[in-house]
Design an enzyme around this catalytic site. Structure first.
Site, PDB file in Angstrom:
ATOM      1  N   SER A 174      -8.506  51.958  41.775  1.00  0.00           N
ATOM      2  CA  SER A 174      -8.431  50.565  42.224  1.00  0.00           C
ATOM      3  C   SER A 174      -9.757  50.124  42.826  1.00  0.00           C
ATOM      4  O   SER A 174     -10.549  50.949  43.309  1.00  0.00           O
ATOM      5  CB  SER A 174      -7.320  50.425  43.278  1.00  0.00           C
ATOM      6  OG  SER A 174      -7.394  49.172  43.945  1.00  0.00           O
ATOM      7  N   TYR A 187      -2.938  53.259  50.932  1.00  0.00           N
ATOM      8  CA  TYR A 187      -3.055  53.041  49.485  1.00  0.00           C
ATOM      9  C   TYR A 187      -4.509  53.183  49.026  1.00  0.00           C
ATOM     10  O   TYR A 187      -4.805  53.893  48.055  1.00  0.00           O
ATOM     11  CB  TYR A 187      -2.526  51.649  49.140  1.00  0.00           C
ATOM     12  CG  TYR A 187      -2.755  51.221  47.711  1.00  0.00           C
ATOM     13  CD1 TYR A 187      -1.926  51.656  46.686  1.00  0.00           C
ATOM     14  CD2 TYR A 187      -3.806  50.366  47.382  1.00  0.00           C
ATOM     15  CE1 TYR A 187      -2.135  51.257  45.367  1.00  0.00           C
ATOM     16  CE2 TYR A 187      -4.022  49.957  46.067  1.00  0.00           C
ATOM     17  CZ  TYR A 187      -3.187  50.404  45.070  1.00  0.00           C
ATOM     18  OH  TYR A 187      -3.398  50.011  43.767  1.00  0.00           O
TER      19      TYR A 187
END
Length: 282
Positions: A174, A187
């Site tokens: 990401s 995350y």
């Protein structure tokens, strides 16, 4: 430029694609060229979002598809329908990717049904917004790492004995691994771990002829967004990107197809960045 999405919120992780408005664009934009003809791909989190778009794109290129998902049966059925509409064979398997035994079952099913594994797309993930770092509970920290990182180790370990020279592993990291995110600390940390996992595994497998790369999407319109953020923030998703809009899953899936195909035969340990124009250190 895409029209902005209306405010919306889902209360269940990892979210349902069929409840999103507008629905994400997952269908491939161009005809297939047989880039993955005869190959078999396992795609974790393949029921929706980037996973669905990747499954359909790889099916269009000639691959047989095995998708895993947690419990979003309606979304998984739609993905399988789209895969089969491309003339490809598809299998869906429900379960928790953070369970090592389940990962072994996925690999066994792929071998039983297709007899080979050529592509592994490690895509399944979850995220939970917490506004204060000290408020991240230990249970959430463990759960996020179990899904996003441990599951990647488990299914890769199970699949590798069946992957031969020319096979490819593609991991979903990401933009948060590079930029950070103040309300998604756990995350973002898992996504940083995935970058290191990708680079390390690529070195470990280069002599076996197995390539390992990753894709680091920016703000993409997937079920994880309304399932993670409040309605107001969901409505503004993607506005901070230089392109001032969220990307669509079918704008990310070609990266996975490329890295899985022989077109990327001289690439391993690398990360592609479909993020709407944000420049990051790769």
């Amino acid at each position: 430029m895409n029209a902005p999405q209306p405010p919306q919120k889902q209360e269940h992780q990892p979210g349902r694609e069929d409840k999103m408005r507008p629905l994400p664009d997952y269908e491939p934009r161009f005809p297939g060229a047989g880039k993955l003809k005869g190959k078999v791909a396992i795609i974790t989190g393949g029921d929706s979002g980037i996973g669905r778009a990747t499954a359909v794109a790889m099916a269009r290129e000639g691959a047989s598809i095995v998708i895993t998902y947690l419990e979003e049966h309606k979304d998984a059925d739609e993905t399988l329908r789209a895969v089969e509409e491309e003339g490809a064979k598809g299998v869906k398997i429900a379960g928790d990717i953070g369970d090592e035994a389940f990962c072994g079952q996925v690999v066994e099913r792929a071998m039983e049904d297709f007899g080979r594994i050529d592509i592994l797309v490690n895509n399944a993930a979850e995220q939970h917004e917490v506004k204060e770092p000290l408020e991240i509970p230990a249970t959430q920290l463990e759960r996020t790492f179990r899904t996003n990182v441990f599951g990647m180790f488990y299914i890769t370990k199970a699949a590798l004995p069946h992957m031969k020279e020319g096979a490819a592993i593609v991991n979903t990291t990401s933009i948060t691994a590079y930029r950070g995110h103040k309300t998604l600390i756990d995350y973002a940390s898992t996504k940083g771990a995935i970058v290191a996992f990708t680079r390390s595994l690529s070195q470990a497998l280069v002599e076996k002829g197995i390539r390992v790369n990753a894709v680091a999407p920016g703000p993409i319109w997937t079920p994880l967004i309304p399932a993670s953020f409040d309605a107001e923030k969901t409505a503004k998703h993607g506005e901070s990107a230089p392109m001032q809009r969220p990307g669509q899953p079918n704008e990310v899936a070609p990266c996975f197809v490329f890295l899985a195909s022989d077109e990327a035969s001289y690439m391993t340990g690398q990360v592609l960045h479909p993020n709407g124009g944000t420049v990051v250190n790769s």
